[in-house]
Design a protein around this motif. Sequence first.
Motif, PDB file in Angstrom:
ATOM      1  N   GLN A 178       0.945  -1.098  -0.016  1.00  0.00           N
ATOM      2  CA  GLN A 178      -0.137  -0.067   0.075  1.00  0.00           C
ATOM      3  C   GLN A 178       0.810   1.291  -0.002  1.00  0.00           C
ATOM      4  OE1 GLN A 178      -2.569   0.187   3.435  1.00  0.00           O
ATOM      5  NE2 GLN A 178      -3.375   2.285   2.710  1.00  0.00           N
ATOM      6  N   VAL A 179       0.613   1.992  -1.178  1.00  0.00           N
ATOM      7  CA  VAL A 179       1.324   3.208  -1.124  1.00  0.00           C
ATOM      8  C   VAL A 179       0.851   4.104  -0.450  1.00  0.00           C
ATOM      9  CG1 VAL A 179       1.995   5.159  -2.732  1.00  0.00           C
ATOM     10  CG2 VAL A 179       2.071   2.888  -3.595  1.00  0.00           C
ATOM     11  N   ARG A 180       1.664   5.026   0.538  1.00  0.00           N
ATOM     12  CA  ARG A 180       1.096   5.965   1.488  1.00  0.00           C
ATOM     13  C   ARG A 180       1.676   7.536   1.095  1.00  0.00           C
ATOM     14  NH1 ARG A 180       2.335   6.837   7.854  1.00  0.00           N
ATOM     15  NH2 ARG A 180       1.962   9.157   8.039  1.00  0.00           N
ATOM     16  N   LEU A 181       2.979   7.325   0.643  1.00  0.00           N
ATOM     17  CA  LEU A 181       3.528   8.853   0.134  1.00  0.00           C
ATOM     18  C   LEU A 181       3.770   8.929  -1.085  1.00  0.00           C
ATOM     19  CD1 LEU A 181       6.224   9.013   3.278  1.00  0.00           C
ATOM     20  CD2 LEU A 181       3.695   9.917   2.857  1.00  0.00           C
ATOM     21  N   VAL A 182       3.323   9.945  -1.864  1.00  0.00           N
ATOM     22  CA  VAL A 182       3.547  10.070  -3.323  1.00  0.00           C
ATOM     23  C   VAL A 182       4.093  11.628  -3.399  1.00  0.00           C
ATOM     24  CG1 VAL A 182       2.552  10.206  -5.384  1.00  0.00           C
ATOM     25  CG2 VAL A 182       1.678   8.516  -3.799  1.00  0.00           C
ATOM     26  N   GLU A 183       5.360  11.552  -3.963  1.00  0.00           N
ATOM     27  CA  GLU A 183       5.996  12.923  -4.279  1.00  0.00           C
ATOM     28  C   GLU A 183       5.444  13.695  -5.778  1.00  0.00           C
ATOM     29  OE1 GLU A 183       9.272  10.549  -2.160  1.00  0.00           O
ATOM     30  OE2 GLU A 183       7.625  10.181  -3.466  1.00  0.00           O
ATOM     31  N   SER A 184       5.628  14.773  -5.871  1.00  0.00           N
ATOM     32  CA  SER A 184       5.451  15.285  -7.325  1.00  0.00           C
ATOM     33  C   SER A 184       6.150  16.708  -7.201  1.00  0.00           C
ATOM     34  CB  SER A 184       3.899  15.437  -7.688  1.00  0.00           C
ATOM     35  OG  SER A 184       3.248  16.479  -6.568  1.00  0.00           O
ATOM     36  N   GLY A 185       6.392  17.205  -8.464  1.00  0.00           N
ATOM     37  CA  GLY A 185       6.906  18.814  -8.669  1.00  0.00           C
ATOM     38  C   GLY A 185       8.327  18.655  -9.044  1.00  0.00           C
ATOM     39  N   GLY A 186       8.964  17.593  -9.046  1.00  0.00           N
ATOM     40  CA  GLY A 186      10.395  17.537  -9.549  1.00  0.00           C
ATOM     41  C   GLY A 186      10.354  17.932 -11.003  1.00  0.00           C
ATOM     42  N   GLY A 187      11.722  18.218 -11.552  1.00  0.00           N
ATOM     43  CA  GLY A 187      11.814  18.598 -12.828  1.00  0.00           C
ATOM     44  C   GLY A 187      13.186  19.175 -12.994  1.00  0.00           C
ATOM     45  N   LEU A 188      13.305  19.711 -14.214  1.00  0.00           N
ATOM     46  CA  LEU A 188      14.543  20.265 -14.813  1.00  0.00           C
ATOM     47  C   LEU A 188      14.447  21.892 -14.511  1.00  0.00           C
ATOM     48  CD1 LEU A 188      17.336  20.029 -16.218  1.00  0.00           C
ATOM     49  CD2 LEU A 188      16.093  20.259 -18.333  1.00  0.00           C
ATOM     50  N   VAL A 189      15.613  22.657 -13.913  1.00  0.00           N
ATOM     51  CA  VAL A 189      15.193  23.864 -13.571  1.00  0.00           C
ATOM     52  C   VAL A 189      16.903  24.379 -13.682  1.00  0.00           C
ATOM     53  CG1 VAL A 189      15.786  23.677 -11.139  1.00  0.00           C
ATOM     54  CG2 VAL A 189      14.759  25.621 -12.049  1.00  0.00           C
ATOM     55  N   GLN A 190      17.006  25.617 -14.128  1.00  0.00           N
ATOM     56  CA  GLN A 190      18.387  26.265 -14.198  1.00  0.00           C
ATOM     57  C   GLN A 190      18.872  26.607 -12.855  1.00  0.00           C
ATOM     58  OE1 GLN A 190      18.012  29.516 -17.321  1.00  0.00           O
ATOM     59  NE2 GLN A 190      18.633  28.250 -18.803  1.00  0.00           N
ATOM     60  N   SER A 224       6.023  18.566  -3.755  1.00  0.00           N
ATOM     61  CA  SER A 224       4.756  18.210  -2.849  1.00  0.00           C
ATOM     62  C   SER A 224       4.663  16.664  -2.350  1.00  0.00           C
ATOM     63  CB  SER A 224       3.527  18.567  -3.527  1.00  0.00           C
ATOM     64  OG  SER A 224       3.388  19.969  -3.805  1.00  0.00           O
ATOM     65  N   CYS A 225       4.151  16.503  -1.511  1.00  0.00           N
ATOM     66  CA  CYS A 225       4.066  15.184  -0.865  1.00  0.00           C
ATOM     67  C   CYS A 225       2.634  14.840  -0.204  1.00  0.00           C
ATOM     68  CB  CYS A 225       5.173  14.593  -0.006  1.00  0.00           C
ATOM     69  SG  CYS A 225       5.171  12.991   0.741  1.00  0.00           S
ATOM     70  N   ALA A 226       1.880  13.967  -0.985  1.00  0.00           N
ATOM     71  CA  ALA A 226       0.504  13.610  -0.501  1.00  0.00           C
ATOM     72  C   ALA A 226       0.929  12.313   0.422  1.00  0.00           C
ATOM     73  CB  ALA A 226      -0.408  13.468  -1.781  1.00  0.00           C
ATOM     74  N   ASP A 227       0.241  12.440   1.432  1.00  0.00           N
ATOM     75  CA  ASP A 227       0.086  11.263   2.334  1.00  0.00           C
ATOM     76  C   ASP A 227      -1.488  10.672   2.510  1.00  0.00           C
ATOM     77  OD1 ASP A 227       0.389   9.404   4.352  1.00  0.00           O
ATOM     78  OD2 ASP A 227       1.346  11.018   5.698  1.00  0.00           O
ATOM     79  N   SER A 237       6.962  22.677   4.589  1.00  0.00           N
ATOM     80  CA  SER A 237       5.840  23.368   5.372  1.00  0.00           C
ATOM     81  C   SER A 237       4.911  22.224   5.267  1.00  0.00           C
ATOM     82  CB  SER A 237       5.161  24.738   4.799  1.00  0.00           C
ATOM     83  OG  SER A 237       4.860  24.237   3.264  1.00  0.00           O
ATOM     84  N   ARG A 238       3.667  22.215   5.995  1.00  0.00           N
ATOM     85  CA  ARG A 238       2.735  21.147   5.973  1.00  0.00           C
ATOM     86  C   ARG A 238       1.357  21.427   5.924  1.00  0.00           C
ATOM     87  NH1 ARG A 238       4.257  16.890  10.158  1.00  0.00           N
ATOM     88  NH2 ARG A 238       2.101  16.117   9.537  1.00  0.00           N
ATOM     89  N   MET A 262      -0.672  17.319   3.421  1.00  0.00           N
ATOM     90  CA  MET A 262       0.483  17.297   2.507  1.00  0.00           C
ATOM     91  C   MET A 262       1.586  18.188   2.995  1.00  0.00           C
ATOM     92  SD  MET A 262      -0.653  16.823  -0.894  1.00  0.00           S
ATOM     93  CE  MET A 262       0.427  17.793  -1.707  1.00  0.00           C
ATOM     94  N   VAL A 263       2.937  17.692   2.633  1.00  0.00           N
ATOM     95  CA  VAL A 263       4.112  18.335   2.844  1.00  0.00           C
ATOM     96  C   VAL A 263       4.791  18.909   1.976  1.00  0.00           C
ATOM     97  CG1 VAL A 263       5.342  16.143   2.954  1.00  0.00           C
ATOM     98  CG2 VAL A 263       6.043  18.351   4.277  1.00  0.00           C
ATOM     99  N   TYR A 264       5.371  20.135   1.859  1.00  0.00           N
ATOM    100  CA  TYR A 264       5.841  20.675   0.720  1.00  0.00           C
ATOM    101  C   TYR A 264       7.295  21.108   1.091  1.00  0.00           C
ATOM    102  CZ  TYR A 264       0.922  21.664  -0.162  1.00  0.00           C
ATOM    103  OH  TYR A 264      -0.319  21.313  -0.086  1.00  0.00           O
TER     104      TYR A 264
END
Length: 127
Positions: free
Chosen positions: A1-13, A21-24, A71-72, A78-80
Amino acid sequence: QVRLVESGGGLVQSGGSLRLSCADSGRIFSSSAMGWFRQASGKEREFVTAITYGGTRTYYADSVKGRFTISRDNVKKMVYLQMNSLKPEDTAVYYCAADRLLWRSTVPSSSDDFGFWGQGTQVTVSS
């Protein structure tokens, strides 16, 4: 069972910003300290930052202090991680983690303190 899912990563200069973001999906989010770790290619996973269950205390690794903010939102579960002034050395897979204990009064900073981990999100900072 997946509890934590991150998002928002990517390529930046270099010098840019990203917000992770992390959804719990767990039922005890508001009772758990939360943290962010990162692992660069060929290196060990390292602590980045953490926040207590109530959000009143935070702790940062020296390498990100003054640039990153954790922050949360206990209502949204959510945690950011706001990352500013990014550097190429910030390039890594970033992992969200939840404390293995409930109601911890101090800010955990060791990976052994965390019992739940997300799958990670890649952050790449180009020079």
